[in-house]
Design an enzyme around this catalytic site. Structure first.
Site, PDB file in Angstrom:
ATOM      1  N   LYS A 198      31.180  31.311  20.288  1.00 45.56           N
ATOM      2  CA  LYS A 198      31.101  31.972  19.192  1.00 45.56           C
ATOM      3  C   LYS A 198      30.011  31.426  18.158  1.00 45.56           C
ATOM      4  CE  LYS A 198      33.993  33.681  15.296  1.00 45.56           C
ATOM      5  NZ  LYS A 198      35.306  34.085  14.522  1.00 45.56           N
ATOM      6  N   LYS A 251      29.490  36.091  21.378  1.00 45.07           N
ATOM      7  CA  LYS A 251      29.560  36.415  20.283  1.00 45.07           C
ATOM      8  C   LYS A 251      28.449  36.105  19.287  1.00 45.07           C
ATOM      9  CE  LYS A 251      32.451  37.438  16.207  1.00 45.07           C
ATOM     10  NZ  LYS A 251      33.679  37.208  15.655  1.00 45.07           N
TER      11      LYS A 251
HETATM   12  C1  PBG Z   1      37.786  35.845  12.535  1.00 45.36           C
HETATM   13  C2  PBG Z   1      36.565  36.493  13.058  1.00 45.36           C
HETATM   14  C3  PBG Z   1      35.392  36.892  12.740  1.00 45.36           C
HETATM   15  C4  PBG Z   1      34.829  37.946  13.384  1.00 45.36           C
HETATM   16  C5  PBG Z   1      35.897  38.062  14.568  1.00 45.36           C
HETATM   17  N1  PBG Z   1      36.869  37.225  14.335  1.00 45.36           N
HETATM   18  C6  PBG Z   1      34.888  36.751  11.364  1.00 45.36           C
HETATM   19  C7  PBG Z   1      34.254  35.318  11.250  1.00 45.36           C
HETATM   20  O1  PBG Z   1      34.229  34.433  12.146  1.00 45.36           O
HETATM   21  O2  PBG Z   1      33.648  34.879  10.103  1.00 45.36           O
HETATM   22  C8  PBG Z   1      33.809  38.607  13.056  1.00 45.36           C
HETATM   23  C9  PBG Z   1      33.632  39.842  13.768  1.00 45.36           C
HETATM   24  C10 PBG Z   1      32.466  40.689  13.073  1.00 45.36           C
HETATM   25  O3  PBG Z   1      31.772  40.535  12.505  1.00 45.36           O
HETATM   26  O4  PBG Z   1      32.355  41.973  13.670  1.00 45.36           O
HETATM   27  N2  PBG Z   1      37.413  34.283  12.543  1.00 45.36           N
END
Ligand code: PBG
Length: 330
Positions: A198, A251
């Site tokens: 991520k 992601k």
């Molecule tokens: C929680 C989370 C996030 C997203 C998915 N789980 C936000 C972040 O990390 O700021 C982002 C998903 C999206 O932008 O569609 N941590």
């Protein structure tokens, strides 16, 4: 003219008709590979509209249950839930409350659409008043204290009936801790979809508007990974698999197709890709202006993510995609 060399090989022969093109197509995309993210609000007074994400709204638990039924009827196999709690506090208590918004939504969805796969995001940022994904101590994010709360969060969701829990906080050791906690609680059948690679991405902007989860100080770069690093992504994926992840995820998706491809080649585990909120908003905004054709662009991007190597794709376009496919079949 007559003297010009004639091509010996003519790839266009196999592009001549739609049926021939279909026969030789290398990548197929079906709704049964797609996961629809749902935002579920605990407080019915919360504004449902998310201005930067047209077509997506913050649902009450009841609305989420009927949306789930509709998605199942359209052939979407799975949803992933994001909770929007009525209240936030420093330790994000709403995340690991057995009566919190996500466990309640899981129960409601499971009774409305028993065959729909329910995934739940495991993180603290929507629940903490400072907006970080973990526990803040002396201005820093305390990894191990956070992991403890993440494990409790996963257990409360799994107890409610979530089929997969999806840790997204990027804390070290979170997958192993969650696996151990689930097993200890007799929840050995609950699978883990790990947000393994991520990236610290500006593409999460619209999601943070939806979840009111912009960090109140600093940013997420001490835990989400540097977008510049590919080897580090592979290392994160390897670690999560060692720790017991059943599915690993990259992601965002579109700006990270090389990471998806590299992960596909290196690992045999099922691979997910999350086409995030900002990717959705870019397409929606351009389509609203008539600058791109929405359906074509969505189909092309989902195909590209599949071609890069993702088995399953989390995308806010899932429902539209399934509807378009439905329409085609009449
Ligand atoms: C929680 C989370 C996030 C997203 C998915 N789980 C936000 C972040 O990390 O700021 C982002 C998903 C999206 O932008 O569609 N941590």
């Amino acid at each position: 003219m007559a003297d010009l060399p004639r091509p010996r090989v003519r790839p266009r022969r196999l592009r001549r008709t739609a049926a021939i093109r279909a026969l030789v197509r290398e990548t197929s995309v079906d709704a049964d590979r797609l996961v629809q993210p749902l935002f579920v609000r605990e407080d019915s007074r919360t504004d449902p509209a998310i201005p930067s994400m047209p077509g997506i709204s913050r649902l009450t638990i009841d609305e989420a249950a009927s949306e789930a039924e509709e998605l199942a009827a359209l052939g979407i196999p799975a949803v992933i839930l994001f909770g929007l709690p009525a209240e936030k506090d420093p330790l994000g208590h709403g995340a690991y409350d057995d009566r919190g918004v996500v466990p309640e939504a899981v129960r409601a969805i499971k009774s409305a659409a028993p065959d729909l796969v329910v995934m739940s995001d495991v993180c603290l940022c929507q629940y903490t008043d400072h907006g970080h994904c973990g526990v803040v101590r002396d201005g820093r994010i305390d990894n191990d204290a956070s992991v403890e709360l993440l494990a409790k969060t996963a257990v409360s969701q799994a107890r409610a009936g979530a089929d997969l829990v999806a840790p997204s906080a990027m804390m070290d050791g979170q997958v192993a801790a969650i696996r151990a906690a689930l097993d200890r609680e007799g929840l050995g059948e609950t699978a883990i979809l790990a947000y393994a690679a991520k990236h610290a991405s500006a593409f999460y902007g619209p999601f943070r508007e939806a979840a009111d989860s912009v960090p109140r100080f600093s940013d997420r770069r001490t835990y989400q990974k540097d977008p510049a690093n590919l080897r580090e992504s592979l290392r994160e994926i390897a670690l999560d698999l060692e720790e017991g992840a059943d599915i690993v995820m990259v992601k965002p998706a579109l700006a990270y197709l090389d990471v998806i491809r590299a992960a596909r080649e290196r690992f045999d585990a099922p691979l997910a890709a999350y086409s995030v909120s900002g990717e959705y908003s870019l397409i929606k905004a351009a389509a609203e202006r008539g600058w791109v054709d929405e359906r074509s662009v969505v189909e092309e991007t989902i195909t590209a993510i599949r071609r890069a190597g993702a088995d399953l794709i989390l995308t806010y376009h899932a429902k539209d995609f399934a509807r378009w496919r439905r329409g085609e079949r009449g």
